[in-house]
Write an enzyme that holds these catalytic residues in place. Structure first.
Site, PDB file in Angstrom:
ATOM      1  N   ASP A 130      31.468 -24.049  22.793  1.00  0.00           N
ATOM      2  CA  ASP A 130      32.040 -22.741  23.145  1.00  0.00           C
ATOM      3  C   ASP A 130      31.598 -22.369  24.559  1.00  0.00           C
ATOM      4  O   ASP A 130      30.442 -21.986  24.774  1.00  0.00           O
ATOM      5  CB  ASP A 130      31.603 -21.666  22.150  1.00  0.00           C
ATOM      6  CG  ASP A 130      32.349 -20.355  22.357  1.00  0.00           C
ATOM      7  OD1 ASP A 130      33.401 -20.174  21.725  1.00  0.00           O
ATOM      8  OD2 ASP A 130      31.876 -19.521  23.153  1.00  0.00           O
ATOM      9  N   GLU A 189      31.395 -20.232  28.107  1.00  0.00           N
ATOM     10  CA  GLU A 189      31.549 -18.906  28.705  1.00  0.00           C
ATOM     11  C   GLU A 189      31.906 -19.125  30.167  1.00  0.00           C
ATOM     12  O   GLU A 189      31.494 -20.127  30.776  1.00  0.00           O
ATOM     13  CB  GLU A 189      30.274 -18.075  28.576  1.00  0.00           C
ATOM     14  CG  GLU A 189      29.839 -17.793  27.150  1.00  0.00           C
ATOM     15  CD  GLU A 189      30.891 -17.073  26.322  1.00  0.00           C
ATOM     16  OE1 GLU A 189      31.637 -16.254  26.893  1.00  0.00           O
ATOM     17  OE2 GLU A 189      30.953 -17.315  25.105  1.00  0.00           O
ATOM     18  N   ASP A 212      39.074 -23.622  25.497  1.00  0.00           N
ATOM     19  CA  ASP A 212      37.947 -24.385  26.033  1.00  0.00           C
ATOM     20  C   ASP A 212      38.353 -25.772  26.531  1.00  0.00           C
ATOM     21  O   ASP A 212      38.056 -26.138  27.674  1.00  0.00           O
ATOM     22  CB  ASP A 212      36.853 -24.536  24.962  1.00  0.00           C
ATOM     23  CG  ASP A 212      36.322 -23.204  24.485  1.00  0.00           C
ATOM     24  OD1 ASP A 212      35.293 -22.747  25.011  1.00  0.00           O
ATOM     25  OD2 ASP A 212      36.951 -22.614  23.585  1.00  0.00           O
ATOM     26  N   HIS A 255      30.218 -13.609  22.539  1.00  0.00           N
ATOM     27  CA  HIS A 255      30.482 -13.924  23.945  1.00  0.00           C
ATOM     28  C   HIS A 255      29.257 -14.534  24.629  1.00  0.00           C
ATOM     29  O   HIS A 255      29.176 -14.542  25.864  1.00  0.00           O
ATOM     30  CB  HIS A 255      30.962 -12.699  24.725  1.00  0.00           C
ATOM     31  CG  HIS A 255      32.209 -12.091  24.171  1.00  0.00           C
ATOM     32  ND1 HIS A 255      33.421 -12.757  24.156  1.00  0.00           N
ATOM     33  CD2 HIS A 255      32.435 -10.882  23.581  1.00  0.00           C
ATOM     34  CE1 HIS A 255      34.328 -11.982  23.592  1.00  0.00           C
ATOM     35  NE2 HIS A 255      33.764 -10.860  23.228  1.00  0.00           N
ATOM     36  N   ASP A 306      27.830 -18.155  19.739  1.00  0.00           N
ATOM     37  CA  ASP A 306      29.177 -18.400  19.213  1.00  0.00           C
ATOM     38  C   ASP A 306      29.253 -19.754  18.514  1.00  0.00           C
ATOM     39  O   ASP A 306      29.917 -19.888  17.483  1.00  0.00           O
ATOM     40  CB  ASP A 306      30.215 -18.327  20.336  1.00  0.00           C
ATOM     41  CG  ASP A 306      30.524 -16.894  20.752  1.00  0.00           C
ATOM     42  OD1 ASP A 306      30.154 -15.973  20.002  1.00  0.00           O
ATOM     43  OD2 ASP A 306      31.129 -16.704  21.820  1.00  0.00           O
TER      44      ASP A 306
END
Length: 250
Positions: free
Chosen positions: A58, A60, A160, A221, A226
């Site tokens: 995941d 960011e 992603d 987030h 996550d």
């Protein structure tokens, strides 16, 4: 094989479902059943998975608050976490985690830092994406590829690995490894298993946790948290009989 018939008895207003069970020599036996009990998710046992390991990922990325600003904003990955999860017990066996230094928009917006909890110091002291990908490839070699076990990435959505990483690698002339191509979209796995899309205003992961009655881990987030929440969701779906499949096969 079986089929379900709805029959109404003569002189009766009640309607009862019957299951017709195919027996040896084509004999048929009629048996009243509780359809809802048979097909309730709690009565479905965990199934063998197609892969030995799941690599839960995941990202960011840099961001701005307004949609207008995002329309002309080039995002860059700033957190790169991957959890290696055993498909037999859904336990994490290894973790790769690195912050990433952005170069196109090196200064994080206040909104981005507030949303992700990632500070300017975190990214300033980190490597650029090309170097992080080299570190990750070494981690893959040491922890995943050499094990001769099958694996596939797992993400929440297509962003992603279908958009973010390919786009940034293209823009920065970085060769993206072929093992990033196949992935499981946990949002679709949830929809197929539960019969509904996780539609909440605060995001897919919070929606899935709420609908599965699971507790939140860490902060939303934030990539590493996550990933942990996705693993929790996967374990719950597996208990309901879900077999996680690549995106193109779902």
């Amino acid at each position: 094989m079986f089929s379900i018939l709805t029959l109404k008895a003569s002189g009766s207003r009640s309607v009862k479902p019957l299951i017709l069970v195919a027996c040896r020599h084509y004999k048929v036996r009629k048996k009243p059943i509780d359809i809802h009990a048979v097909f309730h998710p709690r009565n479905i046992s965990r199934q063998p998975q197609l892969y030995d390991y799941f690599l839960v990922l995941d990202f960011e990325a840099t961001c701005e608050k307004s949609n207008q600003a995002m329309n002309c904003f080039q995002q860059e990955i700033i957190e790169f976490p991957v959890h290696k999860v055993n498909s037999n017990n859904f336990e994490t066996e290894a973790v790769f985690h690195s912050f990433v230094k952005p170069v196109i928009n090196p200064q994080l917006s206040n909104y981005c830092s507030s949303l992700t909890g990632i500070s300017q110091v975190d990214v300033d002291n980190s490597l650029e994406l090309s170097s992080v990908l080299e570190d990750f490839d070494r981690w893959m070699t040491n922890n995943v590829v050499t094990s001769e076990k099958s694996f596939i990435f797992v993400t929440s959505g297509d962003w992603d690995l279908k958009k973010m990483l390919p786009t940034e690698c293209r823009d920065k002339n970085i060769q993206m490894k072929s093992y990033f191509t196949d992935y499981v979209n946990i949002n679709k796995s949830f929809a197929y298993t539960m019969g509904k899309w996780p539609r909440f205003g605060k995001g897919r992961i919070p929606a899935m946790l709420a609908l599965l009655e699971l507790s939140q881990i860490g902060e939303f987030h934030r990539g590493v948290s996550d990933c942990q929440n996705i693993i929790s969701i996967m374990k719950s779906l597996a208990d309901k009989g879900c077999v996680f499949k690549p995106e193109e096969n779902t």
